[in-house]
Design an enzyme around this catalytic site. Sequence first.
Site, PDB file in Angstrom:
ATOM      1  N   ASP A  10       0.860  -1.170   0.000  1.00  0.00           N
ATOM      2  CA  ASP A  10       0.000   0.000   0.000  1.00  0.00           C
ATOM      3  C   ASP A  10       0.910   1.237   0.000  1.00  0.00           C
ATOM      4  OD1 ASP A  10      -2.348   1.682   0.539  1.00  0.00           O
ATOM      5  OD2 ASP A  10      -1.541   1.813   2.578  1.00  0.00           O
ATOM      6  N   LYS A 186      -8.661  -4.568  -3.628  1.00  0.00           N
ATOM      7  CA  LYS A 186      -7.253  -4.826  -3.929  1.00  0.00           C
ATOM      8  C   LYS A 186      -7.002  -6.322  -4.096  1.00  0.00           C
ATOM      9  CE  LYS A 186      -5.307  -0.807  -1.489  1.00  0.00           C
ATOM     10  NZ  LYS A 186      -4.329  -0.362  -0.474  1.00  0.00           N
ATOM     11  N   ASN A 212      -9.249  -0.013   3.512  1.00  0.00           N
ATOM     12  CA  ASN A 212      -9.317  -0.585   2.167  1.00  0.00           C
ATOM     13  C   ASN A 212      -8.271  -1.681   1.946  1.00  0.00           C
ATOM     14  OD1 ASN A 212      -7.168   1.253   2.205  1.00  0.00           O
ATOM     15  ND2 ASN A 212      -7.383   1.758   0.046  1.00  0.00           N
TER      16      ASN A 212
END
Length: 259
Positions: A10, A186, A212
């Site tokens: 990330d 993702k 997320n």
Amino acid sequence: MTERSIIFFDIDGTLLNHEKKLPPSTKEAIFKLKELGHEVAIATGRAPFMYQELRKELAIDTFVSYNGQYVVVNGEVLYTNPLKTSSLEKLTEFALHNEHPVVYMDHEDMKANVPEHHYINESIGTLKINQIPTHDPHYYKERALYQSLLFCRVGEEKQYEQQFDDFDFIRWHPFSVDILPKGGSKAKGIEAIVEKLGFSKKNQYAFGDGLNDIEMLSSVTNSVAMGNGEEEVKRAAKYVTKSVEDDGILHGLQMVGLL
């Protein structure tokens, strides 16, 4: 040498600290992974145009953008999952009625349905990308969009969740919520990449800190939550490393035996 693995990172709160800076130890660790023959990729909620410089600095050309809706492998588009235009149009009408701005995003640019709004400026400003969306209320009609942003206060997104079944809503700022295709994540983008490149589950790793990232951390075998992540995120991961501010990436890679 250990077996060749793929590691997904990330960006915000993981690769970049809270000042949106790349810690020197993180940069060194990324290049050490590459030297050892590992594949390094990014998995972010950001648009591709929001982290071009970071990809260039780290020499990364495999990435998951828009929380899984726009996926690139070795510089080539592998997978896309656009928003449903008719549903986005209805959401826009509802948002206008509520005086909630919407920003439309494709792989190249972002446009707002209102000329200006302080919610937009404040939330996007925290990304420190020196870019604010310009005004084009019809941008969604002409192209595939992979994510939109709804600007409202915490809790106000509930009415959208109840009415728009084609979308998932994930809050990333007190004033802003990501609008994604239903079921997009993702994890789905990562699945497309590892299938293409042929990495087994035991050779897949992922680092993240935000809401997320939960599905990604839950689905990737060797998942690492940042020490600065929310408790819900930490519970989803197999490991928890130190904070991004405390060389968390380097520590985490050492902890899982990649460095």
